[in-house]
Design an enzyme around this catalytic site. Sequence first.
Site, short mmCIF file in Angstrom:
data_model
loop_
_atom_site.label_atom_id
_atom_site.label_comp_id
_atom_site.label_asym_id
_atom_site.label_seq_id
_atom_site.Cartn_x
_atom_site.Cartn_y
_atom_site.Cartn_z
N HIS A 181 1.28 -5.55 5.73
CA HIS A 181 2.60 -4.93 5.56
C HIS A 181 3.71 -5.86 6.02
O HIS A 181 3.47 -6.97 6.50
CB HIS A 181 2.67 -3.64 6.39
CG HIS A 181 1.86 -2.51 5.85
ND1 HIS A 181 2.40 -1.48 5.13
CD2 HIS A 181 0.53 -2.25 5.93
CE1 HIS A 181 1.46 -0.63 4.78
NE2 HIS A 181 0.31 -1.07 5.26
N GLU A 210 1.48 -6.71 10.39
CA GLU A 210 2.91 -6.63 10.07
C GLU A 210 3.57 -8.00 10.19
O GLU A 210 3.29 -8.76 11.11
CB GLU A 210 3.62 -5.65 11.03
CG GLU A 210 3.11 -4.22 10.97
CD GLU A 210 3.67 -3.44 9.79
OE1 GLU A 210 4.49 -3.99 9.03
OE2 GLU A 210 3.27 -2.26 9.63
N HIS A 212 3.25 -0.51 0.50
CA HIS A 212 4.70 -0.30 0.38
C HIS A 212 5.27 -1.43 -0.47
O HIS A 212 5.29 -2.59 -0.03
CB HIS A 212 5.35 -0.28 1.76
CG HIS A 212 4.87 0.85 2.62
ND1 HIS A 212 4.74 0.76 3.99
CD2 HIS A 212 4.50 2.12 2.29
CE1 HIS A 212 4.31 1.92 4.47
NE2 HIS A 212 4.14 2.76 3.46
N GLU A 231 7.67 -4.41 0.54
CA GLU A 231 7.20 -5.37 1.55
C GLU A 231 6.53 -6.54 0.83
O GLU A 231 5.31 -6.76 0.91
CB GLU A 231 6.28 -4.67 2.53
CG GLU A 231 7.02 -3.57 3.31
CD GLU A 231 6.12 -2.60 4.04
OE1 GLU A 231 4.89 -2.85 4.12
OE2 GLU A 231 6.64 -1.58 4.53
#
Length: 440
Positions: free
Chosen positions: A323, A399, A230, A233
């Site tokens: 991410h 994350e 993504h 990010e």
Amino acid sequence: MLPCFRAPACSMMGRSIRTLWQPYSRRLARICTTGVAEKWADGATSPSSVAKNTANGVHVSSYFDSGNIEVEDISDPSNIRLNIHKDPYCESDNATHAQWFNFRMTGVAGRDLTLHVCNASQCSYPPAWEGYQACASYDLEYWFRVPTNYDKESGVLTIKHTPEADAVQYAYFAPYTYNRHRVLVSRIQAKPGVKLHMIGESLDGHDLDVVQFGTPGPGKPSIWIIARQHPGESQAEWFAEGLLERLIDPHDAVSRHLLRDAVMYVMPNVCPDGTWRGHLRTNAAGVNLNRAWTKPSADRSPEVYHLLRKMDETGVDLHIDVHGDEELPYCFLAGAEGIPGWTDRMAKLQAAFIAAYQRASPDLQTNFGYEVDPAGEANMALCTNMVAQRYDCLALTLEMPFKDTADHPEYKQGWSPERAKRFGAAMLTAVNDILPQLRP
């Protein structure tokens, strides 16, 4: 409620040209009546107003690598109205994503600025604005946080700041531009013992780069680290930079031991097109790459298509997909517990890796994160699930926050490039600790 009026659309000419200031990209550009080359390629949505605007000596621009903003009105510095430009429509998500912004303001030293992002409530994750503080920088190296407030009733995000310099850049997170990515890859691949694989091209013609450390041999596990499926990010590539810099440090005992006994493959930017265009979650065709792993297409998701072919070639014994999470103010890991092939061996490996990583970095916590998928109900279009199933290996999604870590807040910068880099470097200690356990 703040009045936010949309400016008239910029009329476009039918012909297209190559952008001269990005010769390494095969991007097509359109020419606005203003004479400014647009960076949004054919087939993608274009801004409703040209993101270059000047009034009363104040100038706003997002016409650069990773830039994103639309200008509605800048006639009054105390009531500047902006919109975030949306990604192309994403079929798998049934959404036109938006959250990433990145723009420069000049002629603003000493001015009390009030910036209203008028379409904040129409972005992909409106709850993520709560508790969020925007990033700002004068030199594009040191990024700090500025006072930001989200009004749920009006749906407007407001940033207030009095810049100390003539030019200041504001962004959702400290940008990691495509040009910086190219510099990083060039710098790393020039080091002894490093091999660069250009595994294919993106839809816009950007190189898809994988950096290899170590020499394959009998019994040597293949470790894969990928980042930035993504593109918005950006903390994921800061993480990758820290990890890569530790791997090339000839004086680091962990890296030396790791590269003696394993082979590392690192892809620091899986979605270069989205990075360059200023997208939040999609590539040039509007594909969410982390929902494309069941049937990747050379025509619409070449990034995953070529990456999976390379993984098939090398095999995978451990995989980490890096991410950023818009809403949660924590660093955490998510596993592949819901795949059909989940085993006790994977569960023990995952627990061992998480424990080792927590010892290496207190920023990793396990109290907050995503819900675990029930057995057999994993979404196999996600990278972590597909890789774990396909290669019978430990695979995890990592994350990091856009905000700050609630456990260890740092009020000037929040979660920052510096902290993401150290978090990436620390992960190598955990990888090294569980290396002997990866295969029976």
